[in-house]
Design an enzyme around this catalytic site. Sequence first.
Site, PDB file in Angstrom:
ATOM      1  N   GLU A  48       0.835  -1.395  -0.177  1.00 51.38           N
ATOM      2  CA  GLU A  48      -0.133   0.059  -0.050  1.00 51.38           C
ATOM      3  C   GLU A  48       0.840   1.136  -0.009  1.00 51.38           C
ATOM      4  OE1 GLU A  48      -2.742   0.357   3.334  1.00 51.38           O
ATOM      5  OE2 GLU A  48      -3.311  -1.787   3.068  1.00 51.38           O
ATOM      6  N   ASP A  59      -5.875   8.870  10.446  1.00 53.72           N
ATOM      7  CA  ASP A  59      -4.233   8.309  10.821  1.00 53.72           C
ATOM      8  C   ASP A  59      -3.783   8.622  12.466  1.00 53.72           C
ATOM      9  OD1 ASP A  59      -3.845   7.595   8.313  1.00 53.72           O
ATOM     10  OD2 ASP A  59      -3.254   9.377   7.550  1.00 53.72           O
TER      11      ASP A  59
END
Length: 274
Positions: A48, A59
């Site tokens: 990824e 995040d």
Amino acid sequence: MSTRTAFERARAEGRATLVGYLPAGFPDVAGGIDAMLAMVDAGCDVIEVGLPYSDPVMDGPTIQAAAQQALDRGVRTADVLRTVEAVAATGTPTVVMTYWNPVERYGVARFAADLANAGGAGLITPDLTPDSAPEWIAAADAHDLDKVFLVAPSSTDERIAMTTAACRGFVYATAVMGVTGARATTSDLAGPLVARARTAISAAGTDLPVGVGVGVSTGDQAAEVAAKDGIGADGVIVGSAFVRTLLDHPDDRAAGLRALRALTEELAAGVRRA
């Protein structure tokens, strides 16, 4: 090459797939490419490539820190695509993990075309749901790109069914409520979520794989997530632990790459041990 290829290869070997994440441009563009190639060489089945974004609401602090370093160095979408091209050239399925706003600003059809031309397998879109994604779905279908949407413990059965039906490549089960990050223990929400996703997938008459992101940082945790008598995921997705390994070696890239290889090998052994 679709991520499905990697999952099928791992399944044929009687193991789970190891999916590794790093943001493009961290510690810089060339260094990020070197790091991802090291991860491939040491056992990652899918990579990824994160597209650094200035408002990373999902995040945790580790990935935010790395993405901010990349942004401070001026990373652009073109650098992300160059990173994809370099990693995909190894034959490893390579997807972009991105919030939706940068894709929309770049141009959805243009992004899909450029990603396909770079050899990318598709997109993981954490803040985009299938019912809000007709433009992306059309563009992805036009270029045969994977569409990886997320399901979470809070998702209703109806939404899980809708989401899994729209996925191509694999389903991303994010089994930790809150932001991303490595954790000392795997989530007890993961097993039930995987079971619910599999029920929806089976009802649709497919065998789409399910990858799980739960803050894995050790080989033992990877084995637990992959074990049939544990969470039983088809894929173990690791991000923050890889990022932290590089953040811990800011002044010695060679040492950082050695540590990254060692962690990848440990995680790869974990999914095989399961």
